[in-house]
Write a protein that holds these residues in place. Structure first.
Motif, short mmCIF file in Angstrom:
data_model
loop_
_atom_site.label_atom_id
_atom_site.label_comp_id
_atom_site.label_asym_id
_atom_site.label_seq_id
_atom_site.Cartn_x
_atom_site.Cartn_y
_atom_site.Cartn_z
N ALA A 126 0.84 -1.20 0.00
CA ALA A 126 0.00 0.00 0.00
C ALA A 126 0.87 1.23 0.00
N ASP A 127 0.62 2.15 -0.87
CA ASP A 127 1.50 3.28 -1.05
C ASP A 127 1.54 4.14 0.20
N THR A 128 0.37 4.47 0.70
CA THR A 128 0.33 5.26 1.94
C THR A 128 -0.72 4.68 2.87
N VAL A 129 -0.39 4.81 4.13
CA VAL A 129 -1.37 4.43 5.16
C VAL A 129 -1.59 5.66 6.02
N GLU A 130 -2.84 5.92 6.35
CA GLU A 130 -3.14 7.16 7.08
C GLU A 130 -3.38 6.85 8.55
N PHE A 131 -2.73 7.70 9.39
CA PHE A 131 -3.05 7.63 10.82
C PHE A 131 -4.37 8.34 11.06
N THR A 132 -5.23 7.73 11.84
CA THR A 132 -6.50 8.37 12.18
C THR A 132 -6.42 8.85 13.61
N ALA A 133 -7.43 9.57 14.02
CA ALA A 133 -7.44 10.10 15.39
C ALA A 133 -7.43 8.96 16.38
N GLY A 134 -7.99 7.85 15.98
CA GLY A 134 -8.03 6.70 16.89
C GLY A 134 -6.66 6.12 17.13
#
Lengths: 461, 837
Positions: free
Chosen positions: B822-830
């Motif tokens: 996966a090119d990018t993984v996003e951090f979420t508020a959780g």
């Protein structure tokens, strides 16, 4: 601590070599000169014998001239043959140089053979002559006067012969009683003649004469035999006597076999008088040999024993020679040990002397070290003329020397002796301490001076 | 005064008042040409000496010749009084003792084993005095009244091989106990030193009586011949063997060269006799050590020194010493000034390696000889290994051995500080032995110690005796670049290389740069030779057999090529490393200003200032270390530092627990950081301990640091970092410290937004993205951290902690379905932990 040590130095190899050298060297026998010597010594004897023979011959001739014609011829023939035989034998047995060089026993055997040959030849000739003489007895048969005349002639001849034998020949030595017996027979025949029994008297007188003639011959032969034996014995003994005289002082051969100038071997000295004893024995026997009364058998024995005397002389000379060299060897050994102790121990030789200053005895050398220590080396002759020397090393130490140290020293001495070619035995320790007087060698010289003995220089020239 | 036997016996005393006198050294096997021009062996020389010492009897003993004498008188005195004189020779076939007579006089009747020939005696088994008797005899000499000398020649052989060990031991023991040593007992050992003799006897173990009574002061060394004796040898050979001299004007120089060779007289005689018709002065092979034959330099040492390149201060210093000594000699010659203590002739050569100290030591030796201070003036070089041994009791022996070798000359101890470094080991023993010999042999020994200047300080401080004796100190500076350049070119020429002028110029630039950036321990001439070797290898690899090709700049090793000038970077590029960093505006401002100032001076051709030391003041986690690296790079690019590397240290790296360990740690760190940056994080902690207890060495670290900063002013940047308040304490710890830190850079704490920005950039670098709600949540988390513990808040470090927690939560959320591609993984508020956790 001081010590006594003993080492046996075995010189048997040297002795064997020395003996072998002696074998090559004979007793000095310069034959022509010896013969001259013997001849010179026997000349008087021979002259006397010759004079006696001539005297007897003259008196015999004189006596024979008084014989009857027949018997005169017989006796002249016999006498001539006897003289011829005598001369021949003398020539054969004595007169050549080679004879003297021969062994006495061989001479004696030849003598006997020659005599027997002569005897046989003479016996044959006489039998012929006597047969011719007695054969004519038959001519007198029946003729009393002629028989009586013949008997008287035989009786006269018998008296002449008896007188000749009695006057000139040693009949009692060679045929004791025979002459007296024959004179009795002659007297019997004379009585028979006087009783007129002329024929019986002729026979008795004739037999008596012939027996007397036979007796003369026997005595002449036995005397010849005795005289020959005497001459042989005398010659042989004179030869030994001459050899003793000539070899009493010998030249000494060096290690290279050549005589050492300036040194002689006094055989009597070095044999401790054995030569003198031998000389006495020879002189006694010579007296016996010269004695006319000595019978032929004993003369022959004396002659035969002369060879043994010569052998004994040779042994004495060898022994003396060996002892001289052994004595020198003792000094040599002392020299060697001294040198060894100088080399290995810085000892210095201080003195050396024979026991009692007699070269035939042990040799003693004293060495000193500059720290005062002394060592006495004694070289004793081996007992019974053995082939070794006993080397005694006596240590006198002023400082303390342990037994270990003494052993080291003696081992060093032994090692050095071995290196010098001496065969040595294991050093032995002798009990006790060295005698203090052993260091004093001057006492030996004093002892000799006090004893007035013969100077120790054993022939130093 | 030199006696009739020559200088080698001047100091030899055989009546020493000790039971045993020992002779040793390389000369005991030699022959000697005395003032009478006679050649003697040692036996004859000793005989003469002992006679002169009133010994009427002299006895010699060796294994081969257990007892021998040189004169008949001695021999005669050694025989019992009763003994008749010895016959001169034994006649063949006759007994040895003429006083022994048998019936056949002196005749030997038994053929003796032939005596060995003398020639065989030499090789065959010894056949002389047996050992027990030898000892007995010698003993008798010593108990006697007459004064007797006993000389054991070749003592080693006798002691080792005698068959009378016990007796000999008793001999020695008794004599040692005797108390009145009226008779000299001399032992001659073929050992280089007295200690070797002692060791030999000790090792045998069989002669305790001897071993216990060997004394150095009752020993003498017999060395090689000096110039005067070699002169006599030359003259003797000229007269007796027809040795041709050649150019008489050069004779002195020639003989001087010979004397420096340290060969035995016997060797020299053999060499000279093998010359045949070749005149002596035309003979090249006079140097004892094989090498290219160079014609001897006829000039006096000080003229040759003056002709040497460089070393001006050294020359000046030595010339002063020379003139002073020459004046002293003249005064003494007139009998004046003799009572005054003469100045110490010993020297300290302080300076880096490869600066000609050994060469100069050789010239000093010759100069001292010309001045009459030393008889031979040869130089014996010793390093620590030559003086110090690994086992108890051997060190002094080694030191003595070297000193013995150097007697009448110069003992040159290179890197002498090795001895004082080793004080706990055996170095101290060596120093003591050395001091003893310097005192005992003060007329025969000059010692020159050499090493780095600071190290030599330590060395001289190790013993008060050292600083007293080594009064003269001559500084050897590093060779200047032009001299180094000349040496390098000479080396390359010797290797057969050739080049054109531009290459030579480039080499000069490289060498100059190397010189400018040299560190302590720079090898000077040695470094140039090493460089020559490296260049040759590079050249050989490049030309691959085509040896006609000249040298080019390509052949310089990479490390050297760096020294060639680099292009000056654009101003904007100087601080590009800071571009990615968040919130360093003030820092960037200060640094940009500094860079601009330097560039301006450079552009105007003005002297460039030394790179400044800096204080980085600010809380932790505000990028100080990163900035320090950027500063290093910047100063390098500006040409103020050569490498610009950063050496990072803390209190733990600099302050030690025991006395004497701290300063070396600081110096070491400084040396590592030379031409770069020494970054001391939390520098204030150096000073905090000093007030608390006397056992803390932080102050020592600060003082050392201050000194080093002064010393390496233009080659070192120190950046001290820490909280502003505590840093004031640090600066007060040493009065010189504050003034050296000319640049102050404040690092303010990050704002929450800046911290979130840091997080964003960090996340991005790892190919993640940060959703806006996550960014807000992160801001809240960080604020809560700062609020809870404002004093210990770690700024950017807190961001790194948060990032770790977020990664962990992200991993939990994604479970096993992590798409690696996966090119990018996003951090979420959780993914952001709640504040306060």
């Amino acid at each position: 601590m001081s010590g006594k040590k003993k080492i046996l130095v075995d010189e048997s190899e040297w002795y064997s070599a020395k003996r072998a050298a002696q074998q090559l060297r004979q007793v000095k026998r310069d034959i022509p000169r010896l013969i001259d010597e013997v001849r010179r010594a026997t000349e008087a004897d021979h002259a006397r014998t010759r004079a006696e023979a001539e005297e007897r011959s003259r008196r015999t001739e004189q006596a024979l001239a008084g014989l009857g014609e027949q018997t005169r011829r017989l006796e002249a023939d016999t006498d001539r043959r006897l003289r011829e035989q005598n001369d021949r034998l003398r020539r054969e047995l004595h007169d050549s140089a080679e004879r003297l060089a021969l062994d006495t026993r061989a001479q004696l055997a030849e003598q006997r053979a020659a005599l027997e040959r002569g005897l046989a030849a003479e016996g044959e000739a006489r039998r012929r002559d006597v047969a011719a003489l007695t054969g004519r007895l038959d001519d007198f048969a029946g003729d009393r006067d002629r028989a009586a005349g013949a008997a008287r002639q035989w009786l006269a001849d018998g008296d002449t012969m008896a007188a000749l034998i009695a006057d000139t020949l040693p009949h009692e030595r060679h045929a004791p009683g025979r002459l007296d017996r024959l004179r009795l027979e002659l007297a019997t025949a004379r009585r028979t003649h006087d009783a007129g029994q002329h024929e019986a008297a002729l026979s008795g007188a004739q037999r008596a004469y012939l027996d007397l003639s036979e007796l003369r011959l026997d005595i002449e032969r036995l005397e010849l035999e005795r005289r020959l034996a005497q001459e042989t014995a005398t010659d042989a003994l004179i030869m030994v006597e001459t050899l003793i005289a000539e070899n009493a002082v010998m030249p000494v051969a060096g290690p290279d076999g050549q005589p050492l100038p300036g040194y002689e071997l006094d055989v009597d000295h070095w044999s401790e008088g054995e030569l003198g004893e031998l000389r006495a024995v020879v002189a006694e026997r010579l007296t016996r040999a010269r004695d006319e009364a000595t019978p032929a058998g004993e003369q022959r024995e004396l002659a035969a024993l002369a060879a043994d005397l010569e052998l004994r002389l040779r042994e004495i000379m060898d022994r003396a020679d060996m002892r001289l060299f052994a004595s020198q060897l003792r000094v040599n050994l002392a020299d060697s040990v001294a040198q060894t102790l100088t080399r290995i121990g810085a000892y210095e030789l201080a003195d050396g002397e024979y026991q009692d200053a007699d070269e035939r005895r042990s040799y003693h050398a004293r060495l000193e070290h500059m720290n005062g220590n002394q060592i006495v080396v004694e070289i004793l002759p081996a007992p019974d003329d053995g082939t070794g020397h006993v080397l005694r090393v006596l240590s006198y130490d002023y400082d303390t020397a342990s037994e270990h140290e003494l052993q080291d020293r003696i081992a060093a001495v032994r090692e050095a002796l071995e290196a010098d070619g001496h065969r040595t035995g294991e050093p032995e320790r002798e009990p006790g301490v060295p005698e203090p007087e052993a260091r004093d060698l001057e006492r030996h010289r004093q002892a000799r001076r006090a004893g007035g003995q013969r100077p120790a220089a054993g022939g130093a020239g | 005064m030199t006696g009739p036997l020559g200088a080698r016996f001047t100091d030899v005393r055989l009546s020493t008042g000790e039971p045993f006198t020992v002779l040793y050294g390389p000369g005991v096997d030699d022959t000697f040409v005395g003032a009478d021009y006679l050649e003697r062996d040692l036996d004859a020389a000793l005989w003469q000496l002992l006679r002169d010492e009133a010994c009427p009897r002299v006895a010699f003993s060796s294994l081969r010749r257990p007892l021998y004498f040189l004169d008949p008188a001695s021999e005669a005195r050694s025989r019992p009084a009763a003994a008749p004189p010895r016959p001169p020779d034994q006649a063949p076939g006759q007994m040895r003792h003429p006083q022994l007579r048998g019936p056949l006089g002196g005749l030997v009747v038994r053929p003796r084993t032939p005596e060995p020939e003398p020639a065989q005696q030499e090789t065959g088994p010894p056949r002389g005095l047996s050992d027990p008797f030898t000892v007995m005899t010698l003993q008798s000499y010593l108990t006697g009244q007459e004064r007797t000398a006993v000389v054991f020649t070749e003592a080693e052989n006798t002691l080792r091989h005698t068959t009378a060990v016990r007796h000999l031991d008793t001999f020695f023991s008794d004599w040692a106990r005797h108390g009145d040593y009226h008779h000299p007992v001399v032992l001659v050992f073929a050992q280089p030193t007295f200690e070797a003799c002692e060791e030999f006897v000790n090792r045998l173990g069989s002669y305790p009586g001897l071993a216990a009574r060997l004394r150095r002061h009752a020993s003498s060394r017999v060395g090689p011949p000096d110039e005067a004796e070699l002169h006599r040898l030359v003259q003797r050979l000229r007269l007796r063997q027809g040795l041709a001299i050649g150019d008489w004007r050069r004779l002195d120089t020639t003989v001087r060269t010979m004397a420096a060779g340290q060969l035995n007289l016997r060797n020299w005689r053999g060499r000279l006799l093998s010359l045949g018709d070749t005149p002596l002065t035309a003979f090249g092979g006079l140097s004892a050590t094989p090498g290219p034959d160079t014609p001897p330099d006829d000039r006096p040492a000080h003229e040759r020194l003056a002709a040497m390149a460089g070393l001006d201060s050294v020359k000046k210093h030595l010339e002063r010493i020379r003139l002073r000594m020459a004046a002293l000699r003249r005064l003494h010659a007139e009998g004046r000034g003799t009572s005054a203590q003469p100045p110490s002739p010993h020297l300290v050569f302080s300076g880096p390696p490869g600066t000609g100290k050994t060469t100069v030591a050789g010239l000093v030796g010759e100069m001292y000889r010309e001045l009459g201070v030393l008889r031979r003036g040869h130089v014996v070089t010793a390093r620590m290994d030559d003086l110090v041994a690994g086992y108890v009791g051997q060190t002094a022996a080694r030191t003595h051995a070297k000193v013995d070798e150097a007697l009448d000359g110069v003992l040159f101890i290179d890197e002498a500080y090795g001895l004082s470094d080793q004080r706990d080991g055996f170095g101290g023993e060596a120093i003591q032995a050395l001091l003893t010999r310097m005192e005992n042999d003060r007329d025969r020994l000059v010692v020159i110690v050499a090493g780095y200047p600071e190290k030599m300080d330590e060395f001289l401080a190790a013993d008060p005796g050292l600083s007293r004796r080594f009064a003269e100190r001559i500084e050897f500076p590093d060779y200047p670049p032009d001299l180094l350049h000349t040496i390098l070119l000479g080396d390359l020429r010797d290797r057969g290389l050739h080049w054109d002028t531009p290459v030579a110029d480039q080499l000069l630039r490289a060498v100059t740069s190397m010189y400018d950036t040299r560190r302590p321990g720079f090898g000077n001439a040695g470094a140039m030779r090493d460089l020559g070797s490296d260049i040759f290898t590079e050249w050989a690899v490049r030309v691959d057999g085509d040896i006609a090709r000249p040298l080019t700049v390509e052949d310089l090793p990479a490390s050297v090529r760096e020294h060639l000038a680099r292009p000056v970077p654009e101003p904007g590029a100087l601080l590009s490393a800071l571009d990615t960093l968040v919130g360093l505006d003030s820092v960037r401002e200060v640094l940009t200003g500094l860079a601009g100032r330097i560039r301006l001076r450079q552009a105007r051709g003005q002297s460039v200032p030394a790179p400044p030391h800096m204080l980085f003041l600010g809380p932790p986690g505000t990028g100080k270390t990163t900035v320090a690296r950027a500063v290093g790079a910047m100063l390098r690019d500006l040409g103020l530092l050569h490498t610009g590397h950063v050496v990072e240290v803390t209190r733990g790296d600099l302050v030690a627990e025991y006395v004497g360990q701290t300063a070396p740690r600081v110096v070491d760190a400084v040396h590592r950081a030379l031409d770069g940056v020494l970054f001391i994080d939390e520098a204030y902690s150096l000073s905090t301990g000093s007030g608390l207890s006397g056992g803390d060495f932080g102050q020592e670290a600060i003082d050392t640091l201050t000194r080093e900063m002064e010393h390496w002013n233009d080659r070192l940047v120190v950046i001290a970092a820490g909280y502003p308040r505590e840093m004031d304490g640090f600066l007060r710890a040493n009065s010189g410290l504050a003034s050296r830190f000319t640049q102050r850079v404040e690092f303010r704490p990050y704002t929450t937004d800046e911290l979130v920005e840091v997080l964003r950039r960090t996340v991005r670098a790892d190919r993640f993205t940060l959703s806006p709600p996550a960014a807000e949540a992160a801001g809240r988390w960080l604020e809560e951290r700062r609020r809870a513990a404002p004093d210990t808040f770690g700024n950017a470090r807190e961001v790194r902690g948060l990032y770790g927690l977020m990664e962990q939560r992200l991993a939990d959320r994604l479970g096993p379905d992590i798409a690696a591609d996966a090119d990018t993984v996003e951090f979420t508020a959780g993914d952001v932990p709640p504040p306060g956790t």
